[in-house]
Design a protein around this motif. Structure first.
Motif, PDB file in Angstrom:
ATOM      1  N   GLU A 180       2.966 136.926 -42.548  1.00  0.00           N
ATOM      2  CA  GLU A 180       1.996 136.902 -41.556  1.00  0.00           C
ATOM      3  C   GLU A 180       2.227 135.298 -41.205  1.00  0.00           C
ATOM      4  O   GLU A 180       2.171 134.937 -39.874  1.00  0.00           O
ATOM      5  N   LYS A 181       1.987 134.497 -42.057  1.00  0.00           N
ATOM      6  CA  LYS A 181       2.066 132.980 -41.764  1.00  0.00           C
ATOM      7  C   LYS A 181       3.424 132.443 -41.065  1.00  0.00           C
ATOM      8  O   LYS A 181       3.367 131.705 -40.278  1.00  0.00           O
ATOM      9  N   GLU A 182       4.493 133.009 -41.568  1.00  0.00           N
ATOM     10  CA  GLU A 182       5.843 132.705 -41.113  1.00  0.00           C
ATOM     11  C   GLU A 182       5.873 133.249 -39.580  1.00  0.00           C
ATOM     12  O   GLU A 182       6.243 132.637 -38.618  1.00  0.00           O
ATOM     13  N   GLU A 183       5.130 134.242 -39.266  1.00  0.00           N
ATOM     14  CA  GLU A 183       5.131 134.938 -37.628  1.00  0.00           C
ATOM     15  C   GLU A 183       4.240 133.929 -36.905  1.00  0.00           C
ATOM     16  O   GLU A 183       4.462 133.831 -35.894  1.00  0.00           O
ATOM     17  N   GLU A 184       3.181 133.663 -37.541  1.00  0.00           N
ATOM     18  CA  GLU A 184       2.243 132.677 -36.930  1.00  0.00           C
ATOM     19  C   GLU A 184       2.930 131.504 -36.831  1.00  0.00           C
ATOM     20  O   GLU A 184       2.863 130.844 -35.489  1.00  0.00           O
ATOM     21  N   ASN A 185       3.556 130.866 -37.569  1.00  0.00           N
ATOM     22  CA  ASN A 185       4.504 129.562 -37.475  1.00  0.00           C
ATOM     23  C   ASN A 185       5.457 129.597 -36.189  1.00  0.00           C
ATOM     24  O   ASN A 185       5.717 128.724 -35.729  1.00  0.00           O
ATOM     25  N   ARG A 186       6.145 130.797 -36.240  1.00  0.00           N
ATOM     26  CA  ARG A 186       7.355 131.265 -35.320  1.00  0.00           C
ATOM     27  C   ARG A 186       6.302 131.021 -33.724  1.00  0.00           C
ATOM     28  O   ARG A 186       7.085 130.395 -32.672  1.00  0.00           O
ATOM     29  N   LYS A 187       5.286 131.716 -33.513  1.00  0.00           N
ATOM     30  CA  LYS A 187       4.689 131.687 -32.488  1.00  0.00           C
ATOM     31  C   LYS A 187       4.314 130.162 -32.125  1.00  0.00           C
ATOM     32  O   LYS A 187       4.316 129.894 -30.594  1.00  0.00           O
ATOM     33  N   ILE A 188       3.685 129.468 -32.966  1.00  0.00           N
ATOM     34  CA  ILE A 188       3.323 128.123 -32.751  1.00  0.00           C
ATOM     35  C   ILE A 188       4.598 127.303 -32.347  1.00  0.00           C
ATOM     36  O   ILE A 188       4.464 126.565 -31.410  1.00  0.00           O
ATOM     37  N   ALA A 189       5.716 127.620 -33.281  1.00  0.00           N
ATOM     38  CA  ALA A 189       6.983 126.808 -32.632  1.00  0.00           C
ATOM     39  C   ALA A 189       7.540 127.073 -31.233  1.00  0.00           C
ATOM     40  O   ALA A 189       7.704 126.197 -30.831  1.00  0.00           O
ATOM     41  N   GLU A 190       7.141 128.296 -30.881  1.00  0.00           N
ATOM     42  CA  GLU A 190       7.541 128.630 -29.488  1.00  0.00           C
ATOM     43  C   GLU A 190       6.803 128.064 -28.673  1.00  0.00           C
ATOM     44  O   GLU A 190       6.989 127.504 -27.626  1.00  0.00           O
ATOM     45  N   SER A 191       5.584 128.000 -28.669  1.00  0.00           N
ATOM     46  CA  SER A 191       4.483 127.330 -28.004  1.00  0.00           C
ATOM     47  C   SER A 191       4.696 125.830 -27.726  1.00  0.00           C
ATOM     48  O   SER A 191       4.675 125.223 -26.807  1.00  0.00           O
ATOM     49  N   VAL A 192       5.126 125.416 -28.959  1.00  0.00           N
ATOM     50  CA  VAL A 192       5.498 123.836 -28.878  1.00  0.00           C
ATOM     51  C   VAL A 192       6.577 123.592 -28.075  1.00  0.00           C
ATOM     52  O   VAL A 192       6.839 122.700 -27.325  1.00  0.00           O
ATOM     53  N   LEU A 193       7.678 124.481 -28.332  1.00  0.00           N
ATOM     54  CA  LEU A 193       9.004 124.271 -27.639  1.00  0.00           C
ATOM     55  C   LEU A 193       8.622 124.330 -25.940  1.00  0.00           C
ATOM     56  O   LEU A 193       9.127 123.632 -25.190  1.00  0.00           O
ATOM     57  N   ALA A 194       7.916 125.292 -25.676  1.00  0.00           N
ATOM     58  CA  ALA A 194       7.310 125.593 -24.341  1.00  0.00           C
ATOM     59  C   ALA A 194       6.692 124.189 -23.535  1.00  0.00           C
ATOM     60  O   ALA A 194       6.991 123.789 -22.345  1.00  0.00           O
ATOM     61  N   GLY A 195       5.823 123.859 -24.497  1.00  0.00           N
ATOM     62  CA  GLY A 195       5.009 122.706 -24.187  1.00  0.00           C
ATOM     63  C   GLY A 195       6.089 121.475 -23.837  1.00  0.00           C
ATOM     64  O   GLY A 195       5.908 120.673 -23.009  1.00  0.00           O
ATOM     65  N   ARG A 196       6.965 121.324 -24.704  1.00  0.00           N
ATOM     66  CA  ARG A 196       8.031 120.442 -24.641  1.00  0.00           C
ATOM     67  C   ARG A 196       8.797 120.635 -23.339  1.00  0.00           C
ATOM     68  O   ARG A 196       9.051 119.380 -22.526  1.00  0.00           O
ATOM     69  N   ASP A 197       9.212 121.634 -23.093  1.00  0.00           N
ATOM     70  CA  ASP A 197       9.963 121.801 -21.715  1.00  0.00           C
ATOM     71  C   ASP A 197       8.986 121.624 -20.590  1.00  0.00           C
ATOM     72  O   ASP A 197       9.482 120.904 -19.586  1.00  0.00           O
ATOM     73  N   ARG A 198       7.701 121.884 -20.596  1.00  0.00           N
ATOM     74  CA  ARG A 198       6.909 121.590 -19.497  1.00  0.00           C
ATOM     75  C   ARG A 198       6.846 120.102 -19.429  1.00  0.00           C
ATOM     76  O   ARG A 198       6.764 119.508 -18.244  1.00  0.00           O
ATOM     77  N   ILE A 199       6.521 119.431 -20.456  1.00  0.00           N
ATOM     78  CA  ILE A 199       6.551 118.107 -20.432  1.00  0.00           C
ATOM     79  C   ILE A 199       7.663 117.453 -19.737  1.00  0.00           C
ATOM     80  O   ILE A 199       7.731 116.555 -18.942  1.00  0.00           O
ATOM     81  N   ALA A 200       8.926 117.800 -20.129  1.00  0.00           N
ATOM     82  CA  ALA A 200       9.935 117.281 -19.659  1.00  0.00           C
ATOM     83  C   ALA A 200      10.259 117.707 -18.100  1.00  0.00           C
ATOM     84  O   ALA A 200      10.816 116.774 -17.465  1.00  0.00           O
ATOM     85  N   GLU A 201      10.054 118.957 -17.822  1.00  0.00           N
ATOM     86  CA  GLU A 201       9.855 119.111 -16.249  1.00  0.00           C
ATOM     87  C   GLU A 201       9.061 118.143 -15.690  1.00  0.00           C
ATOM     88  O   GLU A 201       9.113 117.756 -14.507  1.00  0.00           O
ATOM     89  N   LEU A 202       7.652 118.013 -16.028  1.00  0.00           N
ATOM     90  CA  LEU A 202       6.615 117.177 -15.405  1.00  0.00           C
ATOM     91  C   LEU A 202       7.215 115.647 -15.262  1.00  0.00           C
ATOM     92  O   LEU A 202       7.122 114.937 -14.373  1.00  0.00           O
ATOM     93  N   GLN A 203       8.074 115.292 -16.199  1.00  0.00           N
ATOM     94  CA  GLN A 203       8.614 114.060 -16.389  1.00  0.00           C
ATOM     95  C   GLN A 203       9.878 113.661 -15.200  1.00  0.00           C
ATOM     96  O   GLN A 203       9.658 112.915 -14.440  1.00  0.00           O
ATOM     97  N   ARG A 204      10.428 114.815 -15.101  1.00  0.00           N
ATOM     98  CA  ARG A 204      11.420 114.755 -14.211  1.00  0.00           C
ATOM     99  C   ARG A 204      10.894 115.097 -12.758  1.00  0.00           C
ATOM    100  O   ARG A 204      11.249 114.113 -12.210  1.00  0.00           O
TER     101      ARG A 204
END
Length: 100
Positions: A66-90
């Motif tokens: 359960e914790k590994e699945e939760e961590n995977r979802k959080i990691a995906e969310s962080v990566l999506a957030g980083r992509d959004r930040i990079a897009e906004l910076q561009r």
């Protein structure tokens, strides 16, 4: 005789002796001998501890999954957030250059 009866009454010995007699009677019908400790405590407790430890291990594995699945979802969310930040910076950089 009176003192013996008094001790029996105080210690509730009659009930205890009756329960002991009952245990002895039940033991007479058993074909195999009663369990006795082997003298090696680790072996003696193994039969009672192994099922508990297996159940606990199963529970821990479930929680880990359960914790590994939760961590995977959080990691995906962080990566999506980083992509959004990079897009906004561009986008900011592009608007800044267009404005100048």
């Amino acid at each position: 005789q009176e003192e013996i009866q008094e001790v029996k009454n105080e210690g509730n010995l009659e009930v205890l002796f009756n329960s002991l007699d009952k245990i002895v009677e039940e033991a007479k019908n058993q074909a195999e001998p009663a369990w006795r400790p082997s003298g090696i405590p680790e072996e003696d407790v193994r039969s009672t501890m192994v099922p508990y430890l297996l159940k606990h291990r199963s529970h821990l594995r479930k929680v880990l999954k359960e914790k590994e699945e939760e961590n995977r979802k959080i990691a995906e969310s962080v990566l999506a957030g980083r992509d959004r930040i990079a897009e906004l910076q561009r986008l900011i950089q592009a608007r800044k250059q267009a404005w100048q």
